[in-house]
Design an enzyme around this catalytic site. Structure first.
Site, mmCIF file in Angstrom:
data_model
loop_
_atom_site.group_PDB
_atom_site.id
_atom_site.type_symbol
_atom_site.label_atom_id
_atom_site.label_comp_id
_atom_site.label_asym_id
_atom_site.label_seq_id
_atom_site.Cartn_x
_atom_site.Cartn_y
_atom_site.Cartn_z
ATOM 1 N N ASP A 1 0.872 -1.176 0.000
ATOM 2 C CA ASP A 1 0.000 0.000 0.000
ATOM 3 C C ASP A 1 0.911 1.228 0.000
ATOM 4 O O ASP A 1 1.517 1.559 1.016
ATOM 5 C CB ASP A 1 -0.891 -0.033 1.244
ATOM 6 C CG ASP A 1 -1.686 1.248 1.458
ATOM 7 O OD1 ASP A 1 -1.499 2.218 0.693
ATOM 8 O OD2 ASP A 1 -2.484 1.293 2.411
ATOM 9 N N LYS B 1 -3.366 12.209 -3.315
ATOM 10 C CA LYS B 1 -2.391 12.542 -2.281
ATOM 11 C C LYS B 1 -1.087 13.087 -2.864
ATOM 12 O O LYS B 1 -0.212 13.519 -2.130
ATOM 13 C CB LYS B 1 -2.101 11.310 -1.416
ATOM 14 C CG LYS B 1 -3.313 10.812 -0.630
ATOM 15 C CD LYS B 1 -2.958 9.622 0.237
ATOM 16 C CE LYS B 1 -4.195 8.951 0.822
ATOM 17 N NZ LYS B 1 -4.889 9.798 1.809
ATOM 18 N N CYS C 1 -8.389 6.129 10.445
ATOM 19 C CA CYS C 1 -8.657 4.816 9.831
ATOM 20 C C CYS C 1 -7.549 3.827 10.174
ATOM 21 O O CYS C 1 -7.134 3.018 9.333
ATOM 22 C CB CYS C 1 -8.821 4.933 8.318
ATOM 23 S SG CYS C 1 -10.281 5.865 7.815
#
Length: 404
Positions: free
Chosen positions: A198, A224, A362
């Site tokens: 990731d 991002k 998260c």
């Protein structure tokens, strides 16, 4: 050295005021701001070449297709993928994780194991949990220490012939820890395990070389790294992408359809069903170009300077604790002040024009590890300044005084 005044002028939003105060934007870990060149490129697409891709012989369709595939090529070069068809356009990192996890549902069985790390975003936990529930495989966790680093000795012990997938983030969104993914990839491959990285929090700060890393999959989001929202990339080795079944069925991902049987298109179209975010895909290439023009070495130097300065200044505040103190980390500072809920701090400093993220980010397992409800996260980008950090420090001091 970067010309910060010139760079900041590229970002229209940075000149505005919030609640009557100059905007200080320290929520880059959630999404980065967009330079004018990206904003203009979005408008240019819709004004000049708006058409569906891969499907038309008319001029606009061909122009749109060429621009879309040119962007794919830019991203292939940027991450050093061997083939352009190993670069899949997605809606973001979460889409990429789910695509791969769903594909492995037909390849795993009861008794197999999936390793995830304790530092993961929920998007790199939940899809693998769902995969394990579907297949009977087991989910194992690589633990972390008080510094926010993975305990590699336990990782080594967890690896076995049962390990089929290892999935870990390149950089922790909550703590800023840069994980030793090359070590993790090499060790996992000794057991023939697939490695999914990731890279959502990594690509704004560095250029991943997927061939040098030898990862099997690498996913990231465009928004991002100065690109549009709703854009992302999944890199996958050709051999693995050919093994996995399609994630979605529909137009574009087929070679031939009859009511008796459908055959699927070659890579990358096999995984790109339906009309994509064409403008977003094209403009993601524009964002990559913009960041490469600035230079990732320059970006890293600026952000490291901000990290060091911010850590020093915030540490001057009595009762403030920083979470995530790995020596190898990027420009993220997660902190709390003793006895004060992070949400309360965030709410007050927002009134002073300062944007930070509060909550569990998260990443609830990380917060559970530290036994806290969440943190205040200041995440810096190359267009931020030390003067803005000074404003943050003074705002936090003021909020602390008001809440104590």
């Amino acid at each position: 050295m970067l010309d910060l005044q010139k760079i900041r002028a590229d970002f229209p939003i940075l000149s505005q005021k919030v609640n009557g105060k100059p905007l200080v934007y320290f929520d880059n870990g959630a999404t980065s701001q967009k330079p004018q060149v990206v904003i203009d490129a979005i408008a240019k697409y819709y004004q000049e070449i708006n058409a569906n891709i891969h499907r038309g012989v008319h001029t606009l369709s061909q122009l749109a297709t060429d621009a879309y595939e040119l962007s794919r090529g830019k991203i292939q070069h940027h991450i050093n993928a061997k083939h352009a068809h190993e670069v899949l356009f997605t809606s973001g990192t979460t889409h990429g994780v789910n695509l791969v996890a769903n594909g492995f549902a037909s390849l795993l069985k009861s008794g197999d194991e999936v390793l995830v790390s304790a530092l993961e975003h929920h998007s790199n936990i939940v899809p693998w949990q769902m995969l394990c529930e579907r297949t009977g495989a087991s989910l194992k966790v690589i633990p972390m220490n008080e510094k926010g680093e993975l305990i590699l000795s336990v990782f080594d012990e967890l690896l076995s012939e049962k390990t089929k997938i290892v999935t870990v983030n390149h950089i922790s969104n909550a703590l800023g820890t840069i994980n030793p993914i090359k070590y993790i990839i090499d060790k996992a491959h000794e057991f023939d395990a697939v490695v999914f990285i990731d890279g959502a929090q990594a690509v704004p700060h560095l250029k991943p070389d997927v061939q040098a890393l030898d990862c099997d999959f690498y996913a990231f989001s465009g928004h991002k790294m100065c690109g549009p929202t709703g854009t992302g990339i999944l890199y996958g080795k050709e051999a693995w992408l050919n093994k996995l079944p399609p994630y979605q069925g529909g137009g574009e991902m087929i070679k031939e359809v009859t009511f008796e049987k459908t055959t699927y298109a070659d890579l990358p179209h096999k995984f790109e069903a339906g009309t994509p975010n064409i403008a977003g895909g094209i403009v993601l290439g524009t964002a990559v170009d913009y960041m490469n023009e600035i230079g990732f070495e320059n970006i890293q130097a600026q952000e490291l300077a901000l990290l060091e300065y911010g850590t020093q200044r915030l540490s001057e505040i009595e009762g403030l604790r920083i979470y995530g103190t790995s020596e190898n980390k990027t420009s993220v500072i997660s902190f709390n002040i003793d006895g004060i809920h992070p949400y309360d701090i965030g709410t007050i400093i927002d009134k002073l024009g300062i944007a930070v993220r509060t909550g569990h980010h998260c990443a609830q397992p990380i917060m559970n590890f530290f036994e806290i409800p969440g943190t205040i996260r200041a995440s810096f980008s190359f267009y931020n300044t030390k003067e803005e950090i000074d404003s943050l420090v003074e705002a936090v001091k003021k909020a602390k005084m008001m809440l104590s």
